[in-house]
Design a protein around this motif. Structure first.
Motif, mmCIF file in Angstrom:
data_model
loop_
_atom_site.group_PDB
_atom_site.id
_atom_site.type_symbol
_atom_site.label_atom_id
_atom_site.label_comp_id
_atom_site.label_asym_id
_atom_site.label_seq_id
_atom_site.Cartn_x
_atom_site.Cartn_y
_atom_site.Cartn_z
ATOM 1 N N ASP A 176 0.836 -1.200 0.000
ATOM 2 C CA ASP A 176 0.000 0.000 0.000
ATOM 3 C C ASP A 176 0.871 1.251 0.000
ATOM 4 O O ASP A 176 0.612 2.211 -0.745
ATOM 5 N N LYS B 269 1.359 3.910 -3.115
ATOM 6 C CA LYS B 269 1.132 5.347 -2.914
ATOM 7 C C LYS B 269 2.349 6.143 -3.372
ATOM 8 O O LYS B 269 2.228 7.165 -4.063
ATOM 9 N N TRP C 267 -6.796 1.809 0.546
ATOM 10 C CA TRP C 267 -7.748 2.858 0.179
ATOM 11 C C TRP C 267 -9.123 2.290 -0.169
ATOM 12 O O TRP C 267 -10.125 3.007 -0.114
ATOM 13 N N ALA D 127 -6.586 5.212 4.634
ATOM 14 C CA ALA D 127 -5.833 6.134 3.784
ATOM 15 C C ALA D 127 -4.345 5.809 3.783
ATOM 16 O O ALA D 127 -3.647 6.039 2.789
ATOM 17 N N TYR E 219 -9.736 9.034 6.097
ATOM 18 C CA TYR E 219 -10.772 9.561 5.213
ATOM 19 C C TYR E 219 -11.846 10.261 6.035
ATOM 20 O O TYR E 219 -12.251 9.778 7.108
ATOM 21 N N ARG F 58 -12.301 10.651 -2.484
ATOM 22 C CA ARG F 58 -12.242 10.678 -1.012
ATOM 23 C C ARG F 58 -11.545 11.956 -0.538
ATOM 24 O O ARG F 58 -10.538 12.387 -1.114
ATOM 25 N N VAL G 38 -9.321 13.474 2.316
ATOM 26 C CA VAL G 38 -8.355 12.949 3.277
ATOM 27 C C VAL G 38 -8.076 14.007 4.338
ATOM 28 O O VAL G 38 -7.839 15.175 4.029
ATOM 29 N N GLN H 257 -8.245 12.218 -3.023
ATOM 30 C CA GLN H 257 -7.737 10.945 -3.507
ATOM 31 C C GLN H 257 -8.828 10.214 -4.262
ATOM 32 O O GLN H 257 -9.994 10.209 -3.869
#
Length: 669
Positions: free
Chosen positions: A365, A369, A493, A498, A506, A553, A555, A571
């Motif tokens: 993840d 990102k 996500w 997040a 989020y 979303r 953040v 995002q």
């Protein structure tokens, strides 16, 4: 039962090596076994091959980096660039070109590499030493080099740093071509290090880490345990030099070099961010190959600190320009954010290794990102313009000398462009991994991976339009019916996370579930370490469909990050967004995003090589011509992927948007 390790573990080319008992429990599928067909990444890999690599070699030539090796061979002249680590720009470009050759044979490029390697070989001293800043004129080396070999290594000579990048490049060239011309140079140099450093020899903690990773690479190729032992020795030397422990200056107290305390006692990401990433990657490598659990405990703590307190919302690290370093916990300013591209690349290296150690999707993840946001932002869409730093906000009302407002073709210190050269071709090697009868699907990129699982061949073909669309399709084709656990990463996500910490969250959780079908039928699945585990006997043309929610979303930042309070970042899927001047009436930092504003998305094939844009009704703050009246007006906010900013000229940009204005500060320059 012994297993054979891949020569190219973590780089991608698989050739049989020596028998080895200990290694990462999970093995990546070599990038040469994964053929991509998507637009997003294949276009970047092709641009790297046709534009970035040739431009890098051309700039190494025009700036004198190649000439330094020629003069070193002749033992005459004057070192003609600025930094003693400029040698590494040639090494890194050879490394990237070698990866490219493995996938795209090019006799002309191969011959050019051989010509460069010949120049490098002539610059090497008889005992294996290779460092042009000293060899050109040993009596008058540059100020960073020190009067004798290695005496300034623990500070700024970068002698071992040069060695490390040479080893990485030589290993890549050998694995891509089968030629030993560069490998022999590297091995001769590594043998010099073995002869020079050790428990009963010279003691030093390398000033800029990477030699540890490079030595491990050579150990994987040769099986010579001296190289692995030396890598561990260098790591264990940290924390034993006398520094002024009370000094707040990181150069003076050792934190800048990650040298203030022994590595197994460290629990915080500290100091120069690129050095840190290379150190932690080297520790992971050595831990995997030696079983050193103390190393693993240390890097686990350090990783939690970095992801929990020291990472920007788009994956970048290294907030402070003074020292290119990590700041204090939650010190994440926007207008002065440093975020070196090399640090993002190092983060990808480290997070891949952490996944191979632990098998947890949280590391991928973070890797994803970083990869889709704070890393590729460092290279322009033209493939030949770059950011050394990656800003979070560019405002016309605020100027900071460390923050780049537009991309550059080259830098006096050009470590970042050449690091991009070597990272981009290796992307296919991050897609899949294996452990026993489990196959991990980590990245969602269209193409076909050819794997061998428990001695049985199986291909996996992905079809998607990621990162713009969340519909993923996989066709599984085993050579014959086989039991296999297919582990498909369900990104954080898509699970209302997040980031794998409380650093960002989020604003509103999504109620959408991730639907998975096999051969058209919805299936129940279990989640293990962030992976949907699909266990069955797979047969030819089995199809798996996954639908990831791609809603926009908002953040929020942790309340301890002062600069981001009352603001939101945007995002969609893995992509972080920003507003840029070009799409927002010439400004970006005057935008207020109302809490109730709803977003529309649109794919623009004609914009920035094809992007998904976000639009929402917003307010902009305006000042009248007399400079006395402040008001707001209704506008439409247009947001673009963060990675794509600064490809259309110089102007404002911001990642964080206030949802309301509580007060106004009057600033003066």
């Amino acid at each position: 039962m012994k297993k054979y390790i891949s020569l190219a573990l973590l780089t991608g080319l698989s050739l049989p090596a020596f028998a080895q008992n200990k290694d990462y429990p999970i093995q990546p599928v070599p990038f040469t076994s994964v053929k991509l067909t998507d637009h997003f990444w294949t276009s970047r890999i092709e641009t790297n091959r046709t534009v970035t690599i040739p431009a890098s070699f051309a700039r190494c030539d025009s700036t004198g980096r190649i000439k330094n090796f020629v003069m070193a061979a002749e033992h005459q002249g004057k070192f003609c660039t600025v930094y003693p680590f400029d040698d590494t720009d040639i090494y890194k470009t050879i490394e990237g070109a070698s990866y490219s050759l493995a996938e795209h044979p090019d006799p002309k490029l191969s011959a050019y590499l051989d010509s460069l390697i010949t120049i490098v070989s002539k610059a090497q001293e008889p005992d294996g030493y290779l460092y042009t800043a000293r060899t050109i004129d040993p009596l008058h080396p540059g100020p960073w080099a020190g009067p004798e070999r290695w005496v300034n290594e623990q500070k700024m000579s970068h002698e071992l740093y040069d060695c490390g990048h040479m080893y990485e490049a030589a290993a890549a060239h050998f694995m891509a071509t089968g030629k030993r011309n560069f490998l022999n140079i590297a091995l001769k140099n590594a043998d010099l290090l073995v002869h020079t450093f050790g428990p009963d020899k010279k003691h030093v903690a390398p000033g800029h880490e990477i030699v540890e990773m490079g030595l491990v690479r050579l150990y994987r190729i040769t099986g010579k345990k001296d190289y692995l032992d030396l890598a561990k020795f260098f790591i264990d030397q940290r924390g034993h030099k006398e520094y002024d422990k009370k000094s707040k200056n990181e150069y003076e107290n050792g934190k800048y070099f990650q040298d203030d305390i022994p590595v197994i006692q460290q629990d915080e990401a500290e100091g120069h961010a690129v050095r840190a990433m290379y150190l932690y990657s080297g520790m992971a490598d050595v831990a995997a190959l030696t079983g050193d659990s103390a190393y693993i405990k240390a890097i686990d703590k350090i990783w939690n600190n970095m992801v929990g307190k020291k990472m920007y919302v788009q994956g970048s690290i290294g907030a402070v320009g003074d020292g290119e370093r990590f700041g204090e916990n939650y010190e994440l300013p926007n207008t002065t954010a440093y975020n070196e591209t090399c640090a993002a690349i190092g983060s990808v290296f480290w997070n891949q290794r952490m996944f191979l150690l632990h098998g947890d999707s949280k590391y991928i993840d973070v890797l994803e990102k970083t990869l889709y946001n704070g890393l590729i932002s460092g290279v322009g869409l033209d493939g030949k313009s770059f950011f050394y730093t990656n800003a979070m906000q560019i405002s016309n009302s605020f100027s900071h000398p460390d923050i780049e407002r537009e991309r550059s073709g080259w830098f006096v210190c050009s470590c970042c462009p050449t690091n991009v050269v070597r990272l981009i071709p290796s992307i296919p090697g991050y897609v899949y991994a294996e452990q026993g009868n489990s196959v991990y699907v980590n990245l969602f990129i269209s193409g076909t991976g050819n794997l061998v699982v428990n001695d049985k061949k199986v291909s996996i073909t992905q079809e998607n339009n990621y990162p713009w669309d969340g519909g993923l399709a996989f066709t599984i084709n085993p050579a014959s019916a086989m039991d296999m656990d297919l582990r498909i990463r369900i990104p954080g996500w898509a699970r209302n996370e997040a980031i794998p910490s409380d650093l960002y969250s989020y604003k509103m959780p999504s109620a959408q579930n991730v639907l998975i079908k096999i051969n058209g039928q919805p299936v129940n699945y279990r989640i293990e370490n962030g992976y949907a585990v699909l266990s069955k006997k797979w047969v030819k043309n089995d199809k798996v469909e996954v639908n990831l929610p791609m809603n926009v979303r908002r953040v929020l930042a942790n309340s301890k990050i002062d600069n981001d309070q009352g603001k939101v970042a945007l995002q969609r899927g893995p992509i972080m967004y920003c507003a840029e001047w070009k799409d927002n009436n010439g400004l970006a930092c005057n935008i207020i995003l109302p809490k109730a504003a709803e977003f529309k998305t649109a794919y623009r094939a004609d914009m920035l090589n094809g992007i998904m844009t976000l639009e929402a009704p917003a307010k902009s703050i305006t000042i009248d011509a007399a400079g006395q009246n402040v008001s707001t007006q209704n506008v439409t906010l247009t947001a673009i992927p963060y990675y794509s900013w600064a490809n259309r000229g110089k102007g404002e940009m911001t990642v964080w948007f206030p949802e309301q204005v509580k007060y106004v500060d009057i600033l003066s320059k």
